[in-house]
Scaffold this active site. Structure first.
Site, mmCIF file in Angstrom:
data_model
loop_
_atom_site.group_PDB
_atom_site.id
_atom_site.type_symbol
_atom_site.label_atom_id
_atom_site.label_comp_id
_atom_site.label_asym_id
_atom_site.label_seq_id
_atom_site.Cartn_x
_atom_site.Cartn_y
_atom_site.Cartn_z
ATOM 1 N NE ARG A 77 -3.469 -2.026 3.045
ATOM 2 C CZ ARG A 77 -4.571 -2.542 2.505
ATOM 3 N NH1 ARG A 77 -5.103 -1.939 1.455
ATOM 4 N NH2 ARG A 77 -5.116 -3.638 2.981
ATOM 5 N NE ARG B 71 -10.227 -8.080 -0.281
ATOM 6 C CZ ARG B 71 -11.054 -9.009 0.241
ATOM 7 N NH1 ARG B 71 -12.181 -8.640 0.795
ATOM 8 N NH2 ARG B 71 -10.722 -10.271 0.180
ATOM 9 C CG HIS C 175 1.482 -8.306 4.031
ATOM 10 N ND1 HIS C 175 1.828 -8.426 5.366
ATOM 11 C CD2 HIS C 175 0.575 -7.305 3.977
ATOM 12 C CE1 HIS C 175 1.140 -7.546 6.084
ATOM 13 N NE2 HIS C 175 0.378 -6.849 5.272
#
Length: 726
Positions: free
Chosen positions: A394, A424, A454
């Site tokens: 992100r 997400r 991640h």
């Protein structure tokens, strides 16, 4: 009468072979909702500033939106598919939905009690949310004019009748159900009006001040303005009523990517599907007409359990608009991250990392911009830098790293980015960033098929006198400037040769997908090595305990859900190992059960910053081991994601982790202690002056900053004296 699973206490004689007993495990969804209860409590604390209270209501509201989109949506899919498989705690999908609904309704009731009090206090403090109908005619006229010129062209009324089927209702939209009547016809008609919030249109519209000396600001809700000017939308019609409703749709639309020819196109398709996914919740006004309420339920294909009533405004995630109001007296004392004392502006960051044998970072107390972003910023222009590689899960518009990567590519550096497209609710943003990077000639890959990337890793390859040297950042938080100011995270800047070898192996795996089992020397990546090594280290503590040696396990994470890790920790407790867990939200394990988890203590920390760091510590018979990384102890992190956990070995770095763990565990202000039945009790400070861990870390950072300034001034003074010949 049978007791619910969350309150049943197992037989004291239970031994390790019975660790599959469902009563030993808490439900993932319910423990997460309990975390939100703790967050909401922050809005109930009298001493918290008013806009901070409003912030916590906005956080819980946003969290619940996502909870319905992800978790309830997934459970409803299971019910629809006839799944009856029980969770570890012994619940089927429908039981989970029912129990979650009870908890959510209790949370909503608390919010409904809190919000009017907070808004009233804000009103007295000069921030006023007014009802349109209570305004003077002159102000109504101004708002009507504003509406006509700024909102009206964006509004599209949709009639609902045999010739016009029930319209599509978009996810998280705020809507008006309007009841109308033609003067020449007594039959009531219905129409839907979507409130056009977003893309620069705010929910709370500020009224112009009547004079400059006015010491208050007034707002009116956009739906209130639209509802009181419906005659413009429906000229010649009689408006009988307008009632608000708000819907939430299922976001579980992930597809099998194993056969996808174009992953980018697949994710874009998923985003389109999500817009049309089934509705899983509707919020309506508590006094909504019974027939119209049932009409909505029927048209949207819902059940009564999917309907949530509210006596106040809905869609409370929009309160973030008010939270941002610049009223320092209504906010926490501002915290400004400080430059790390070892990262002087007069010295290259690469020199600082090399000469200090690594640098430990603790955000938001240490500045993200002058540490992590600076690493890439310097690398883009450094003539010795040959390549930059990083993972992105992100990021945000105000994060400079994307800009620096593009500059680096234009400067002839080899730049490679592993962009996770399936983060997400950030999929669209990541697609945008991926396209921008590719247009600049950067090599962008999307990770390994079937695994989310991640990990939080940056690798800079630099040509030095001794040859190529690799500099790394490995952290627990996203490369996101916004969350770096709001989340507590830790990171490591290092040029350790073994870690460098491992990071190169990791990027080679991520960019090819080949040979997942590589020769890692120090890193513990998931899904290949992390879980088995953590269990191995837990078992080592068990062995030491059985030999009568001192033992200790201390973990800090966001969530503990993996069943194998839970079982290993239960066995550690049974062997006499002291286990201290700092778990922010979801925790399946139950502490304090006689002969099972007597030696396990679980706490949760809730404060002004969101606790986000992951730290893993093992006493290891005095040869202490500290690890940090991106992975929580959840099955998805350990088995379905690419994660990286790194050791923090030099004592001058690991001592920072010892300080963090000690201060967290000793906190008497922000800590909630988990009980054996899954409930939490908040620790009570001995006096009003007691400070929480986050306040203490702010003070520590400020002390470091003052020490650095004093040393800098002393150095400047010496230079001045030297120039003056003294």
């Amino acid at each position: 009468m049978a007791m619910p699973a969350d309150s049943f206490m197992p037989n004291a004689s239970l031994d390790p072979v019975h660790l599959d007993d469902p009563s030993l495990y808490l439900n993932r969804e319910l423990t997460w909702l309990r975390f939100n209860e703790r967050v909401l409590h922050e809005a109930e604390i009298a001493s918290n500033p008013l806009l901070e209270k409003l912030k916590f209501i906005a956080i819980v509201s946003s969290n619940l939106d996502e909870f319905f989109m992800k978790r309830i949506g997934g459970l409803k899919e299971q019910v629809g598919a006839g799944v009856q498989e029980l969770t570890l705690d012994g619940r089927n999908p429908q039981q989970q939905i029912d129990e979650c609904a009870e908890h959510v309704r209790a949370l909503e009731a608390r919010k409904s009690q809190l919000l009017p009090k907070i808004l009233n206090d804000l009103h007295n403090a000069g921030i006023r949310i007014l009802n349109y109908q209570d305004l003077k005619k002159s102000k109504c006229a101004l708002l009507r004019d504003y509406y006509i010129h700024n909102i009206f062209p964006l509004v599209t009324p949709q009639s609902i009748d045999p010739a016009h089927p029930f319209p599509f209702i978009s996810n998280l939209s705020l809507n008006l159900l309007v009841t109308l009547r033609h003067p020449k016809n007594q039959q009531a008609l219905l129409a839907r009006v979507k409130v056009p919030i977003g893309n620069g249109i705010h929910r709370f519209i500020a009224l112009e001040k009547e004079d400059r000396q006015q010491n208050y600001v007034e707002y009116v809700r956009l739906e209130d303005i639209i509802g009181n000017n419906l005659d413009i939308l429906f000229p010649g019609m009689e408006v009988l009523a307008y009632e608000c409703f708000h819907v939430t749709r299922n976001s579980n639309t992930e597809r099998d990517e194993s056969n996808a020819d174009d992953l980018l196109e697949l994710i874009e398709s998923e985003l389109r599907d999500r817009k049309f996914a089934p509705i899983v919740r509707i919020v309506v006004e508590h006094n909504m007409d019974t027939q119209r309420r049932q009409f909505l339920i029927n048209e949207l294909g819902l059940q009564q359990q999917d309907v949530y009533d509210t006596e106040h405004m809905m869609a409370l995630r929009d309160l973030w608009e008010l939270v941002g109001i610049e009223r320092p007296d209504l906010h926490d004392t501002p915290h400004h991250p400080l430059d790390h004392p070892l990262l002087s502006a007069h010295q290259s960051i690469f020199t600082a990392i090399r000469e200090n044998n690594g640098i430990f970072l603790h955000h938001p107390y240490d500045s993200f911009a002058t540490s992590v972003e600076r690493l890439v910023k310097e690398a883009r222009h450094d003539p010795a830098v040959r390549a930059i590689k990083m993972t992105i899960y992100r990021t945000s518009k105000d994060t400079k790293i994307i800009e620096y990567l593009i500059d680096a590519a234009r400067n002839g550096k080899q730049v490679a980015v592993v962009m996770e497209l399936k983060a997400r609710f950030d999929e669209a943003a990541n697609i945008h960033w991926a396209n921008s990077l590719e247009e600049a000639g950067i090599h962008v890959t999307y990770g390994v098929v079937g695994l989310k990337t991640h990990a939080k890793v940056i690798l800079v390859v630099r040509q030095e006198e001794e040859g190529l040297r690799r500099y790394m950042h490995i952290g627990t938080g996203n490369y996101h400037a916004g969350t770096a100011r709001l989340y507590t995270d830790v990171g490591l800047l290092t040029c350790d040769t073994d870690i460098a070898h491992d990071v190169s192996e990791l990027f080679n795996f991520l960019t090819t997908g080949y040979t997942p089992k590589r020769d890692y020397r120090k890193l513990l990546p998931a899904p290949t090595l992390l879980k088995q090594n953590l269990i191995k280290k837990i078992n080592r503590e068990i062995a030491h305990a059985k030999e009568g040696k001192k033992t200790a396990i201390q973990f800090k994470m966001n969530a503990l859900e993996d069943i194998d890790i839970c079982k290993a920790l239960y066995q550690a407790s049974q062997a006499g190992v002291t286990v201290q867990l700092i778990v922010r939200d979801t925790c399946r394990l139950r502490p304090g059960i006689k002969d099972i988890s007597d030696n396990i203590h679980v706490i949760s920390i809730v404060g002004r910053f969101l606790e986000h760091a992951r730290i893993y510590y093992f006493y290891n018979n005095g040869q202490e081991e500290y690890y940090i990384g991106s992975a929580d102890l959840m099955m998805r992190n350990l088995e379905r994601r690419v994660e990286v956990v790194t050791p923090v070995e030099p004592e001058h770095l690991s001592q920072h982790l010892r300080t963090i763990l000690d201060i967290n565990l000793a906190d008497q202000r922000n800590v909630w202690e988990m009980q054996a039945d899954g409930h939490y009790l908040q620790r009570q400070p001995k006096d009003a002056e007691t400070k929480g861990c986050q306040e203490l870390f702010i003070e520590l950072a400020q002390k470091r900053g003052k020490t650095r300034l004093a040393k800098s001034n002393k150095g400047l003074s010496k230079k001045r004296r030297k120039r003056q010949g003294v």
